[in-house]
Design a protein around this motif. Structure first.
Motif, mmCIF file in Angstrom:
data_model
loop_
_atom_site.group_PDB
_atom_site.id
_atom_site.type_symbol
_atom_site.label_atom_id
_atom_site.label_comp_id
_atom_site.label_asym_id
_atom_site.label_seq_id
_atom_site.Cartn_x
_atom_site.Cartn_y
_atom_site.Cartn_z
ATOM 1 N N VAL A 179 0.834 -1.207 0.000
ATOM 2 C CA VAL A 179 0.000 0.000 0.000
ATOM 3 C C VAL A 179 0.871 1.260 0.000
ATOM 4 N N VAL A 180 1.930 1.268 0.803
ATOM 5 C CA VAL A 180 2.825 2.426 0.857
ATOM 6 C C VAL A 180 3.535 2.614 -0.485
ATOM 7 N N ALA A 181 3.933 1.522 -1.127
ATOM 8 C CA ALA A 181 4.584 1.611 -2.440
ATOM 9 C C ALA A 181 3.630 2.224 -3.464
ATOM 10 N N LEU A 182 2.378 1.795 -3.444
ATOM 11 C CA LEU A 182 1.390 2.356 -4.363
ATOM 12 C C LEU A 182 1.134 3.830 -4.057
ATOM 13 N N PHE A 183 1.057 4.154 -2.776
ATOM 14 C CA PHE A 183 0.876 5.543 -2.356
ATOM 15 C C PHE A 183 2.059 6.394 -2.825
ATOM 16 N N ALA B 100 9.509 20.299 -6.503
ATOM 17 C CA ALA B 100 10.402 19.273 -7.057
ATOM 18 C C ALA B 100 10.624 18.069 -6.131
ATOM 19 N N PRO B 101 10.709 18.244 -4.819
ATOM 20 C CA PRO B 101 10.962 17.069 -3.983
ATOM 21 C C PRO B 101 9.771 16.116 -3.870
ATOM 22 N N ILE B 102 8.590 16.543 -4.253
ATOM 23 C CA ILE B 102 7.411 15.683 -4.103
ATOM 24 C C ILE B 102 7.519 14.438 -4.975
ATOM 25 N N PRO B 103 7.766 14.562 -6.286
ATOM 26 C CA PRO B 103 7.901 13.330 -7.074
ATOM 27 C C PRO B 103 9.142 12.513 -6.700
ATOM 28 N N ILE B 104 10.206 13.189 -6.303
ATOM 29 C CA ILE B 104 11.415 12.471 -5.886
ATOM 30 C C ILE B 104 11.123 11.644 -4.645
ATOM 31 N N MET C 41 9.851 6.607 -1.813
ATOM 32 C CA MET C 41 8.949 5.828 -0.951
ATOM 33 C C MET C 41 8.620 4.487 -1.604
ATOM 34 N N THR C 42 8.365 4.515 -2.897
ATOM 35 C CA THR C 42 8.064 3.277 -3.618
ATOM 36 C C THR C 42 9.269 2.349 -3.605
ATOM 37 N N ILE C 43 10.439 2.872 -3.910
ATOM 38 C CA ILE C 43 11.659 2.059 -3.929
ATOM 39 C C ILE C 43 11.953 1.492 -2.540
ATOM 40 N N PHE C 44 11.835 2.327 -1.515
ATOM 41 C CA PHE C 44 12.093 1.864 -0.151
ATOM 42 C C PHE C 44 11.091 0.789 0.270
ATOM 43 N N SER C 45 9.831 0.957 -0.104
ATOM 44 C CA SER C 45 8.820 -0.042 0.245
ATOM 45 C C SER C 45 9.102 -1.370 -0.446
#
Length: 151
Positions: A90-94, A126-130, A135-139
């Protein structure tokens, strides 16, 4: 992953310290010099966006976000493992949604200028998409560790 997370935490801490200095200067200017600097409020807001999103991304890897463990305590260890994997999905999708929508937001405002700073509003976002991508990679990294039994 640990190295990237450590860099994000350091950037977040530096942003918080810098923002505190900017706000301190604004207060000094307003109450001592009777002339508040025009750039200070927007600078503080931009810095806050940057350090909050970087710290939020690092929190996914470092696991320092708040969670409620009531359900976990009532489950068997194997089910807890599955629950945590589900939570990371769920966090990765978020994170993916944040990355996509954050990139769209930055693109939509690229031509808007922050008047007091003279820079594009996209710089603020700019930091929002980064952070969303991280978050996706870490999840996904946490899911891999859980599946391997390392986490």
């Amino acid at each position: 992953m640990d190295r990237i997370s450590n860099i994000l935490i350091r950037l977040g801490a530096a942003g918080l310290i810098l923002m505190t200095g900017v706000i301190g200067w604004q207060v000094f200017g307003r109450f001592v010099l009777n002339a508040s600097p025009s750039w200070s409020e927007q600078t503080a807001l931009v810095l806050m966006i940057w350090y909050v999103f970087f710290a939020a991304a690092a929190g996914v890897w470092e696991r320092f976000h708040i969670r409620i463990e009531l359900l976990e305590h009532s489950l068997a260890p194997e089910k807890v493992r599955l629950l945590r994997i589900g939570i990371h999905i769920v966090v990765a999708l978020f994170g993916l949604v944040i990355a996509v929508l954050g990139a769209q937001l930055a693109w939509l405002v690229k031509d808007h200028v922050i008047p007091s700073l003279g820079v594009s509003r996209a710089l603020a976002y700019a930091p929002i998409p980064i952070a969303g991508a991280l978050m996706t990679i870490f999840s996904i990294g946490r899911i891999k560790r859980r599946l391997a039994g390392e986490d």
